[in-house]
Design a protein around this motif. Structure first.
Motif, short mmCIF file in Angstrom:
data_model
loop_
_atom_site.label_atom_id
_atom_site.label_comp_id
_atom_site.label_asym_id
_atom_site.label_seq_id
_atom_site.Cartn_x
_atom_site.Cartn_y
_atom_site.Cartn_z
N VAL A 20 0.84 -1.20 0.00
CA VAL A 20 0.00 0.00 0.00
C VAL A 20 0.87 1.25 0.00
N LYS A 21 1.99 1.23 0.70
CA LYS A 21 2.88 2.39 0.71
C LYS A 21 3.41 2.72 -0.68
N GLY A 22 3.49 1.73 -1.54
CA GLY A 22 3.87 1.98 -2.92
C GLY A 22 2.86 2.85 -3.66
N PHE A 23 1.62 2.84 -3.18
CA PHE A 23 0.56 3.64 -3.78
C PHE A 23 0.27 4.89 -2.97
N ASP A 24 0.56 4.86 -1.67
CA ASP A 24 0.33 6.00 -0.78
C ASP A 24 1.49 6.09 0.21
N PRO A 25 2.58 6.76 -0.18
CA PRO A 25 3.76 6.86 0.69
C PRO A 25 3.47 7.54 2.04
N GLU A 26 2.38 8.27 2.13
CA GLU A 26 2.02 8.98 3.36
C GLU A 26 1.12 8.14 4.26
N LEU A 27 1.01 6.85 4.01
CA LEU A 27 0.14 5.98 4.81
C LEU A 27 0.43 6.14 6.29
N ASP A 28 -0.60 6.42 7.07
CA ASP A 28 -0.47 6.62 8.52
C ASP A 28 -0.60 5.27 9.21
N SER A 33 -4.77 -1.49 11.34
CA SER A 33 -5.00 -2.48 12.38
C SER A 33 -5.06 -3.87 11.76
N ILE A 34 -4.78 -4.87 12.60
CA ILE A 34 -4.87 -6.26 12.14
C ILE A 34 -5.83 -7.02 13.04
N GLN A 35 -6.44 -8.03 12.46
CA GLN A 35 -7.35 -8.88 13.22
C GLN A 35 -7.27 -10.28 12.64
N ASP A 36 -7.14 -11.25 13.52
CA ASP A 36 -7.13 -12.64 13.10
C ASP A 36 -8.55 -13.19 13.13
N SER A 37 -8.81 -14.14 12.26
CA SER A 37 -10.14 -14.77 12.23
C SER A 37 -10.33 -15.59 13.51
N ARG A 38 -11.54 -15.98 13.74
CA ARG A 38 -11.88 -16.73 14.95
C ARG A 38 -11.05 -18.00 15.08
N ASN A 39 -10.86 -18.70 13.98
CA ASN A 39 -10.10 -19.95 14.04
C ASN A 39 -8.60 -19.74 13.81
N GLY A 40 -8.19 -18.49 13.53
CA GLY A 40 -6.78 -18.17 13.37
C GLY A 40 -6.20 -18.48 12.01
N ARG A 41 -7.01 -18.90 11.09
CA ARG A 41 -6.51 -19.27 9.76
C ARG A 41 -6.25 -18.05 8.87
N PHE A 42 -7.06 -17.01 9.04
CA PHE A 42 -6.96 -15.82 8.21
C PHE A 42 -6.59 -14.60 9.04
N ARG A 43 -6.04 -13.60 8.37
CA ARG A 43 -5.71 -12.33 9.00
C ARG A 43 -6.23 -11.22 8.10
N SER A 44 -6.81 -10.19 8.73
CA SER A 44 -7.25 -9.03 7.96
C SER A 44 -6.47 -7.81 8.40
N VAL A 45 -6.13 -6.99 7.44
CA VAL A 45 -5.44 -5.73 7.69
C VAL A 45 -6.38 -4.62 7.23
N ARG A 46 -6.72 -3.74 8.17
CA ARG A 46 -7.61 -2.62 7.85
C ARG A 46 -6.78 -1.35 7.86
N LEU A 47 -7.00 -0.53 6.86
CA LEU A 47 -6.21 0.70 6.77
C LEU A 47 -7.01 1.79 6.09
N LYS A 48 -6.57 3.02 6.30
CA LYS A 48 -7.16 4.17 5.61
C LYS A 48 -6.05 4.82 4.82
N MET A 49 -6.27 4.90 3.51
CA MET A 49 -5.28 5.52 2.65
C MET A 49 -5.92 6.63 1.85
N THR A 50 -5.09 7.52 1.35
CA THR A 50 -5.57 8.59 0.49
C THR A 50 -5.36 8.13 -0.95
#
Length: 74
Positions: A20-28, A33-50
């Protein structure tokens, strides 16, 4: 806001942030944030970019999906 979902690996967060920084170098990183799935198999990364437009977002989505590491981008 963007949510990127992939397999739960140690380097998934870093991979998403660097991509994402390759597309938005100013990423804050305080708005990322990150969150793992209930069973731990998946991970989600949530972000706000311009984004500069639909073309930039489409290119980001395509680059993330092309790696084979990302299951969904929302």
């Amino acid at each position: 806001p963007i949510k990127v979902v992939g397999n739960n690996t140690d380097d998934f967060f870093g991979f998403v942030v660097e991509t994402v920084k390759g597309f938005d170098p100013e990423l804050d990183l305080e708005k990322v944030s990150i969150q793992d799935s209930r069973n731990g198999r998946f991970r989600s990364v949530r972000l706000k970019m311009t984004a500069t437009g639909e073309e930039q977002l489409q290119a980001l989505f395509e680059q993330l999906k092309a790696t084979g590491r990302v299951h969904m981008v929302l």
